[in-house]
Structures are given as C-alpha cells and as structure tokens.
Design a protein around this motif. Structure first.
Motif, PDB file in Angstrom:
ATOM      1  N   GLU A  53       0.395  31.941  23.019  1.00 21.25           N
ATOM      2  CA  GLU A  53       0.132  32.607  21.748  1.00 21.25           C
ATOM      3  C   GLU A  53      -0.692  33.853  22.064  1.00 21.25           C
ATOM      4  O   GLU A  53      -1.875  33.761  22.363  1.00 21.25           O
ATOM      5  N   TYR A  54      -0.054  35.007  22.040  1.00 19.86           N
ATOM      6  CA  TYR A  54      -0.750  36.222  22.440  1.00 19.86           C
ATOM      7  C   TYR A  54      -1.539  36.856  21.298  1.00 19.86           C
ATOM      8  O   TYR A  54      -2.268  37.826  21.490  1.00 19.86           O
ATOM      9  N   GLY A  55      -1.416  36.299  20.118  1.00 22.48           N
ATOM     10  CA  GLY A  55      -2.157  36.783  18.964  1.00 22.48           C
ATOM     11  C   GLY A  55      -1.883  35.891  17.771  1.00 22.48           C
ATOM     12  O   GLY A  55      -1.045  34.977  17.831  1.00 22.48           O
ATOM     13  N   ARG A  56      -2.607  36.136  16.688  1.00 22.54           N
ATOM     14  CA  ARG A  56      -2.372  35.394  15.452  1.00 22.54           C
ATOM     15  C   ARG A  56      -2.572  36.357  14.289  1.00 22.54           C
ATOM     16  O   ARG A  56      -3.609  37.007  14.166  1.00 22.54           O
ATOM     17  N   ARG A 144       1.460  52.703  19.211  1.00 23.94           N
ATOM     18  CA  ARG A 144       0.634  53.783  19.722  1.00 23.94           C
ATOM     19  C   ARG A 144      -0.835  53.364  19.627  1.00 23.94           C
ATOM     20  O   ARG A 144      -1.160  52.361  19.003  1.00 23.94           O
ATOM     21  N   GLU A 145      -1.694  54.137  20.248  1.00 26.72           N
ATOM     22  CA  GLU A 145      -3.129  53.861  20.217  1.00 26.72           C
ATOM     23  C   GLU A 145      -3.632  53.838  18.780  1.00 26.72           C
ATOM     24  O   GLU A 145      -3.200  54.622  17.933  1.00 26.72           O
ATOM     25  N   ASN A 146      -4.547  52.921  18.502  1.00 24.88           N
ATOM     26  CA  ASN A 146      -5.087  52.745  17.147  1.00 24.88           C
ATOM     27  C   ASN A 146      -3.975  52.488  16.132  1.00 24.88           C
ATOM     28  O   ASN A 146      -3.941  53.063  15.045  1.00 24.88           O
ATOM     29  N   SER A 147      -3.084  51.601  16.500  1.00 24.34           N
ATOM     30  CA  SER A 147      -1.923  51.304  15.659  1.00 24.34           C
ATOM     31  C   SER A 147      -2.341  50.792  14.286  1.00 24.34           C
ATOM     32  O   SER A 147      -3.249  49.956  14.177  1.00 24.34           O
ATOM     33  N   PRO A 148      -1.663  51.259  13.226  1.00 24.18           N
ATOM     34  CA  PRO A 148      -1.938  50.725  11.892  1.00 24.18           C
ATOM     35  C   PRO A 148      -1.271  49.379  11.639  1.00 24.18           C
ATOM     36  O   PRO A 148      -1.469  48.773  10.593  1.00 24.18           O
ATOM     37  N   SER A 149      -0.478  48.903  12.591  1.00 17.25           N
ATOM     38  CA  SER A 149       0.238  47.638  12.465  1.00 17.25           C
ATOM     39  C   SER A 149      -0.383  46.591  13.379  1.00 17.25           C
ATOM     40  O   SER A 149      -0.434  46.775  14.604  1.00 17.25           O
ATOM     41  N   ASP A 150      -0.844  45.483  12.810  1.00 16.69           N
ATOM     42  CA  ASP A 150      -1.402  44.400  13.626  1.00 16.69           C
ATOM     43  C   ASP A 150      -0.350  43.831  14.572  1.00 16.69           C
ATOM     44  O   ASP A 150      -0.667  43.420  15.698  1.00 16.69           O
ATOM     45  N   GLU A 151       0.895  43.786  14.107  1.00 19.05           N
ATOM     46  CA  GLU A 151       1.982  43.269  14.937  1.00 19.05           C
ATOM     47  C   GLU A 151       2.138  44.114  16.203  1.00 19.05           C
ATOM     48  O   GLU A 151       2.240  43.595  17.320  1.00 19.05           O
ATOM     49  N   SER A 152       2.152  45.425  16.019  1.00 18.09           N
ATOM     50  CA  SER A 152       2.337  46.337  17.149  1.00 18.09           C
ATOM     51  C   SER A 152       1.131  46.333  18.068  1.00 18.09           C
ATOM     52  O   SER A 152       1.269  46.322  19.301  1.00 18.09           O
ATOM     53  N   ALA A 153      -0.066  46.344  17.484  1.00 21.00           N
ATOM     54  CA  ALA A 153      -1.286  46.375  18.291  1.00 21.00           C
ATOM     55  C   ALA A 153      -1.389  45.160  19.195  1.00 21.00           C
ATOM     56  O   ALA A 153      -1.772  45.273  20.376  1.00 21.00           O
ATOM     57  N   ALA A 154      -1.051  43.983  18.680  1.00 19.39           N
ATOM     58  CA  ALA A 154      -1.134  42.760  19.485  1.00 19.39           C
ATOM     59  C   ALA A 154      -0.147  42.792  20.644  1.00 19.39           C
ATOM     60  O   ALA A 154      -0.480  42.388  21.773  1.00 19.39           O
ATOM     61  N   LEU A 155       1.065  43.261  20.389  1.00 20.39           N
ATOM     62  CA  LEU A 155       2.063  43.340  21.460  1.00 20.39           C
ATOM     63  C   LEU A 155       1.635  44.357  22.512  1.00 20.39           C
ATOM     64  O   LEU A 155       1.755  44.106  23.718  1.00 20.39           O
TER      65      LEU A 155
END
Length: 306
Positions: A53-56, A144-155
């Motif tokens: 589980e790489y994130g939640r 991208r850096e400081n992503s507004p998407s939690d999904e993208s930031a976790a990946l």
C-alpha cells in the motif's frame, strides 16, 4: 443555428469557484466497488507477488488503499517495467487489463524483468466512473512537483527511487463516448472556456512522447493489438482527437509539459494506450485483451531492443 452545448454547472465564460466544485461533487454517485473489483483481485495475487500500500486516499468518510503489485523475485540487475491503470478512474479496461495481465501473463516475465503494476491509481474516480478526483482535478494533468492531485502525488513519491531504473512505462487508458457528452463539457465549464467537440475515434490508438517518440516501439504495440481489435483511423484532417497522426494508430503529446503519467520516469520506452469500449465493433473483453496485448508487446519489444 445549433446552440453551443453548455454544462449545467457554472456561468459561461467564468471559471468555477469552490461553490461550483461543490455543486459538481454533489452530483457524483457511487456506481461500483473498488474493494470488490480491485482490492479483492489484488489480494488473490499475494501468494505470487509482493503487494504494498503505497498510500491511502481519504475523502470525507471514505478511505481507499493505493496498491502496487511487484515481482517477488525483484532483482536490481534486471530492467523494470511499470504498468499503470485507472489514472482516469472511469477508464475501465485500463484497470481490468492491468489485473488480467498480472493474473494470466506476468509469470512468463519472471526472471527477465522486474514488474511494478499499479492497477488503479484513482479509486474514488473508479467508483464514480469519472475522470476527475473529488476536487474536480484531473490526475493525468497533475504529475508534477506540488501536484494538486493526491492520486498523482502519491504515485510520484512511490516511483521516485525507481525513476532512472524503468525501461518501459505503459499507461492504460480509454477514450469513451462520455468524453464528448460529459467530461470535455465539464472541463470547458470548469475552466470558463467554450466547449469544442473533437469527435470520438473508433478504435485503439497510442499516445507517444513528442520529445522521444520511439516509433518502432509504438508500431510493435499497434501490430500486436491489431490482432485483437481494430485500430482507430484518422479523421478528415489526418488527426485523432485534434492531434496529427504520425503513424498508423499513433499520435504524440509533450508528456512532461502536460503532466501526464508516462512522464514520471525516464523510461526509454513510454506510451499511453487508448481503447474505445463504446465501439459497436468491440466488446468489453476485447478492450481488456487489447490492453494486455499492448503490455506484452511493449515488454517484448523492449527486451529485444534493450
């Protein structure tokens, strides 16, 4: 004169504020279960793969595990293959194609590559059959850096240590009729722009990288998928969704500039698949099979040409 289509939320010409985003969110309905469709199938793979589980993701009272499936016999000396699905949660065959590949075909690559498969990047959107996350953000424009998407930031965080070790990244997507009836009109309304219809390509196509297109790699995938389902033809302007067709079934995008998922590594071989599940010429199973054929062809080409 045909009136310009307009989305039922917001004011023409004005970008959404928080009230419009909340109004949009209130319209979203849960249609299916990530736990039943994805988590349960991943759990059945635990005896054969390492599952982490790489994130939640926590949205209100809902909580979703972000799952990654890796080769058990991970070997730093081998090339790594990254497969991502469900970046857009509504694109069903991306999720089920990734799982089908793991269940039916991953074993043939044991000892040849390290496999890292993320079958459903956006579980909330998977359940709502939607393109965006609950914040009305498109994860596939947010890598991208400081992503507004939690999904993208976790990946991005999970992949960072492997960024220079990935040989192949194939990102599994769909283009659907709802792109034209719901998602593109919603995007135009959200951003305060006019909606411009692009048409829906009937068939499978690929999106390569403008900066590093790898045409032979793309054509090897097209040739394999063509044995499973039909390839989208260009329109009258020799385009697919507004982009020039550079080869049979292939267009290119500037992946990094747009913040698209295949830009998250420095993989030599990168592509995005697009199937068309609403075609009268294709079934849902054909779409899943096309995704699997694309993954297999991508890996096979890379191993033969690494």
């Amino acid at each position: 004169m045909t009136p310009e289509p307009f989305y039922p939320i917001g004011t023409p010409g004005q970008a959404w504020g928080e009230s419009e985003k909340l109004a949009w969110l209130s319209r979203q309905v849960r249609h299916r279960s990530h736990a039943d469709d994805v988590v349960a199938r991943v759990d059945r793979l635990r005896s054969r793969f390492h599952v982490s589980e790489y994130g939640r993701l926590v949205y209100g009272e809902e909580s979703f595990p972000q799952l990654a499936v890796r080769s058990r016999d991970w070997n730093e000396a081998l090339p790594t293959v990254l497969v991502t699905g469900g970046v857009h949660g509504y694109e069903t065959s991306g999720v089920h194609g990734a799982l089908q590949f793991l269940e039916q075909h991953a074993a043939r690559y044991a000892g040849r590559v390290n496999l890292l498969v993320v079958p459903c990047v956006s579980p909330w959107a998977y359940e709502r059959i939607h393109r965006w996350n609950p914040k009305a953000v498109d994860p596939n424009r947010s890598f991208r850096e400081n992503s507004p998407s939690d999904e993208s930031a976790a990946l991005l965080q999970m992949i960072a240590p492997l960024k220079d070790k990935v040989l192949v990244h194939i990102d599994l997507h769909e283009t659907t009729d709802s792109d034209e009836s719901e998602f593109r009109p919603a995007l135009a309304a959200r951003d305060g722009k006019p909606f411009e219809a692009e048409g829906i390509p009937d068939g499978f196509y690929l999106v390569g990288d403008t900066e590093d297109p790898q045409p032979a790699f793309q054509q090897a995938i097209i040739a394999a998928v063509e044995q499973v389902t039909h390839i989208a033809p260009p329109d009258a302007k020799n385009e697919i969704i507004g982009s020039p067709v550079v080869a049979h079934g292939v267009i290119n995008y500037p992946l990094r500039a747009l913040g698209l998922c295949p830009s998250i590594t420095n993989a030599r071989y990168r592509t995005t698949t697009e199937v068309y599940p609403d075609s009268p010429k294709a079934t849902a199973q054909q779409c899943n099979d096309a995704q699997v054929a694309a993954v297999r062809a991508a890996i096979d080409f890379a191993l033969a040409n690494a």
